[in-house]
Scaffold this motif. Structure first.
Motif, PDB file in Angstrom:
ATOM      1  N   VAL A  16       0.883  -1.122  -0.003  1.00 31.54           N
ATOM      2  CA  VAL A  16       0.310  -0.173  -0.241  1.00 31.54           C
ATOM      3  C   VAL A  16       1.025   1.308   0.126  1.00 31.54           C
ATOM      4  N   HIS A  17       1.105   2.270  -1.000  1.00 29.63           N
ATOM      5  CA  HIS A  17       1.648   3.599  -1.077  1.00 29.63           C
ATOM      6  C   HIS A  17       0.696   4.626  -1.490  1.00 29.63           C
ATOM      7  N   ILE A  18       0.304   5.542  -0.071  1.00 28.74           N
ATOM      8  CA  ILE A  18      -0.039   6.725  -0.244  1.00 28.74           C
ATOM      9  C   ILE A  18       0.894   7.328  -0.583  1.00 28.74           C
ATOM     10  N   LEU A  19       0.267   8.570  -1.474  1.00 24.53           N
ATOM     11  CA  LEU A  19       0.951   9.766  -1.358  1.00 24.53           C
ATOM     12  C   LEU A  19       0.576  10.512  -0.495  1.00 24.53           C
ATOM     13  N   PRO A  20       1.118  11.649   0.227  1.00 25.05           N
ATOM     14  CA  PRO A  20       0.955  12.714   1.355  1.00 25.05           C
ATOM     15  C   PRO A  20       0.182  13.517   1.130  1.00 25.05           C
ATOM     16  N   ASN A  21      -0.438  13.788  -0.475  1.00 28.70           N
ATOM     17  CA  ASN A  21      -1.306  14.625  -0.198  1.00 28.70           C
ATOM     18  C   ASN A  21      -2.755  13.631  -0.578  1.00 28.70           C
ATOM     19  N   ASP A  22      -3.288  12.555  -0.391  1.00 25.68           N
ATOM     20  CA  ASP A  22      -3.850  11.652  -0.866  1.00 25.68           C
ATOM     21  C   ASP A  22      -4.986  11.648  -0.045  1.00 25.68           C
ATOM     22  N   ASP A  83       0.098  13.869   4.899  1.00 31.26           N
ATOM     23  CA  ASP A  83      -0.074  15.077   4.836  1.00 31.26           C
ATOM     24  C   ASP A  83       2.361  15.433   4.548  1.00 31.26           C
ATOM     25  N   THR A  84       3.063  14.152   5.295  1.00 31.92           N
ATOM     26  CA  THR A  84       4.208  14.173   5.195  1.00 31.92           C
ATOM     27  C   THR A  84       4.802  13.047   4.369  1.00 31.92           C
ATOM     28  N   ASP A  85       5.544  13.262   3.440  1.00 34.92           N
ATOM     29  CA  ASP A  85       6.767  12.161   2.510  1.00 34.92           C
ATOM     30  C   ASP A  85       7.477  11.332   4.221  1.00 34.92           C
TER      31      ASP A  85
END
Length: 599
Positions: A16-22, A83-85
């Motif tokens: 599962v790979h979430i982008l910080p702005n997802d 909200d954070t990488d």
């Protein structure tokens, strides 16, 4: 989600790979009892189990507990933004309530390698895999470490053959295919992908796809690991989904105080503080926002509101005397914060949305009204073959100082059709009535505390004779207490009642009237006085035909000096009154004593 407090990160996990702005929305599917009570804390934890972030409910996460009425378990709908990488560090979500915690599957939150990810939106029509989609209208949203690596066309030959066997028509039908690849995956992700593609509504990277678990293929496991490659296919449709977030951006007014359309009597001091309550904590973005109070169409004051938690409120200064008032509120100057964007409230711009009236005199109480209706809320005459029907009531304009003290449900008297008689005095909003063949009329009469009566409209039901039923070939035997007869049903099936009556004519023990095959057996207790009729009734449906039927009477004397005398009968009719029957048969039992009294 699971409740394992021993947090374990497998080195091959993290598909599962979430982008910080997802914004990611998920339903829990908890299979244990979790007493969600009070505050739910949401945290982001690292591979060592340390909390590296605590989410702010209403800002970067929104949690909605609900009770799944099918499983009986409490579940969560939650939408969040990291909200954070965090780079290649594996993370978990941790939810805590009532001293118990649950954890998500590990995931990444990073912009790295985002080109090798795809975002899935999916839901189902109805209940699926423990998720009550019929009760919740949201899409589940997740981003996985897979990507589209090829596109193709499926070709299928379509032929139409004539009855003669000659080919009449042939064409090739092509369907576009997108092919997706997981470089690496594990069994957990594979099983979840199978479930995801089982949903009947699926979007991949916002484009609608049709797919199925049969289009998933799993490669060989890499040695000394639990991972393997996955390929799957989906057929794209020219339909796209435009969703940034769902519940996280949801902002609406819960209530207005004073309530819309409030009416105040003269002389009453009207509270001058007016409040808008929202579903979320509200913030003022522009200090020029105003509550604008109008009286009889003219602006009388503008006040800047204050924001406190989920409310905006302002206090006006003029006296709120007799007149028509409404309030308008500037739009796009207050709202909520999220990491993605600020959500602005549109304000109140319609004079009908927030208004109230202060009277210059107290109007008289409106006349009380009572109305009765059929189950479909209509009041017109009905015609049919029902045996019984429900009648509903609606009452309005009843003054609290003059309440209802008596309910009288009435119908026209069968023996005197010009008058109504009471059949039920229950204070209920509905009643069921048995319908007689022919005309039926009903009404409701209410008595108020001051003695006044209000009478409803009259409902009319015409019950048609739906079948012909009669009895022939009656043969009675008083010595054996039997009666055999033939029961005829013609035209169409008989839908009505079988009414049985019994009466003992001497001192006998508990006695019985047995009816076969249409009718309930009747027991007459020993304590029943001689000459008293005992009844029972049962609804039944008898198909068209001719039936051999019988009545059998059974009784025993209290003493050897008593005769046995017992009467029993069956009556078939359209109501539960034996005497209204249209087909009847009787049986009589007489057994003289062997010890007559001495003279």
């Amino acid at each position: 989600m699971n409740d394992n407090t021993n947090v374990y990160f497998n080195k091959f996990a993290g598909f599962v790979h979430i982008l910080p702005n997802d914004s990611i929305l998920q339903f829990t599917n908890i299979d244990f009892d979790w007493n969600i009570n009070g505050v739910i804390t949401a945290q982001l934890i690292d591979e060592c189990g340390n909390a590296i972030k605590t989410f702010q409910d209403g800002y970067d996460i929104l949690i909605k507990p609900f009770l799944d009425t099918i499983s009986g378990k409490y579940q969560l709908i939650f939408e969040f933004i990291t909200d954070t990488d965090f780079g290649e560090s594996l993370l978990m979500l941790k939810f805590t309530s009532s001293g118990k915690s649950i954890y998500s599957y590990p995931f990444y939150s990073t912009f790295d390698n985002q080109e090798e990810t795809s975002k899935f939106f999916y839901k189902n029509e109805g209940y699926l895999f423990g998720i009550p989609y019929s009760d919740q209208s949201f899409y589940q949203v997740i981003r996985l470490r897979c990507f589209k690596n090829d596109s193709d066309q499926e070709t299928e030959n379509e032929e139409i053959i004539q009855l003669s066997g000659n080919k009449f028509y042939s064409r090739n039908v092509t369907t576009p295919v997108n092919k997706f690849l997981f470089y690496l995956s594990d069994y957990f992700t594979f099983n979840r992908l199978v479930k995801l593609l089982s949903h009947n509504i699926t979007y991949i990277d916002r484009q609608r796809h049709t797919s199925s678990p049969s289009k998933i293929s799993k490669g060989d496991r890499i040695p000394d690991s639990n991972v393997f490659q996955i390929d799957f296919e989906g057929n794209p449709i020219e339909e796209y989904l435009d969703i940034t977030s769902q519940i996280l951006s949801d902002l609406y007014v819960v209530s207005l105080y004073h309530p819309d359309d409030s009416v105040f009597d003269p002389g009453v001091t009207v509270t001058k503080t007016f409040t808008v309550t929202f579903n979320r904590n509200i913030f003022i973005f522009d200090d020029s926002i105003r509550f604008n109070l109008y009286k009889n169409g003219s602006l009388i004051e503008s006040k800047k509101p204050n924001a406190y938690q989920n409310t905006l409120f302002a206090q006006f200064t003029p006296d709120l005397d007799a007149g028509d008032y409404y309030i308008l509120v500037d739009g796009d100057k207050a709202g909520i914060h999220t990491p993605i964007q600020d959500i602005l409230w549109e304000g109140i711009t319609d004079i009908n949305d927030w208004n109230f009236k202060v009277l210059d005199e107290i109007p008289p109480d409106p006349d009380p009204i009572v109305e009765i209706t059929w189950p479909d809320n209509n009041t017109g005459p009905l015609t049919g073959i029902y045996n019984q029907i429900e009648i509903n009531s609606g009452v309005s304009n009843i003054s609290p100082s003059n309440p209802i003290t008596y309910w009288s449900w009435q119908r026209k008297d069968i023996n005197n059709p010009t008058t109504f008689v009471e059949y039920n005095n229950t204070s209920t909003t509905y009643t069921e009535v048995v319908l007689r063949t022919g005309e039926n009329y009903f009404r409701l009469v209410l008595t108020l505390q001051n003695g006044d009566q209000i009478t409803s409209n009259i409902l009319q039901y015409t019950k048609e004779i739906s079948s012909t039923i009669y009895i022939t070939d009656k043969i009675s035997d008083i010595n054996s207490g039997t009666c055999t007869y033939k029961l005829h049903v013609e035209g169409m099936e008989f839908i009505g009642f079988a009414n049985v009556v019994g009466r003992k004519g001497s001192k006998v023990k508990a006695s019985h009237v047995n009816v076969n095959p249409f009718g309930n057996d009747l027991t007459i207790p020993t304590s029943t006085p001689i000459g008293t009729d005992v009844f029972n009734s049962t609804p039944l449906t008898i198909p068209v035909g001719v039936y051999n039927c019988s009545i059998y009477l059974n009784a025993a004397p209290v003493s050897m000096n008593d005769d046995v005398i017992l009467d029993g009968a069956i009556s078939y009719g359209y109501d539960q009154n034996y005497y209204n029957g249209i087909a009847q048969a009787e049986a009589h039992l007489f057994i003289p004593t062997n010890n007559p009294p001495e003279v």
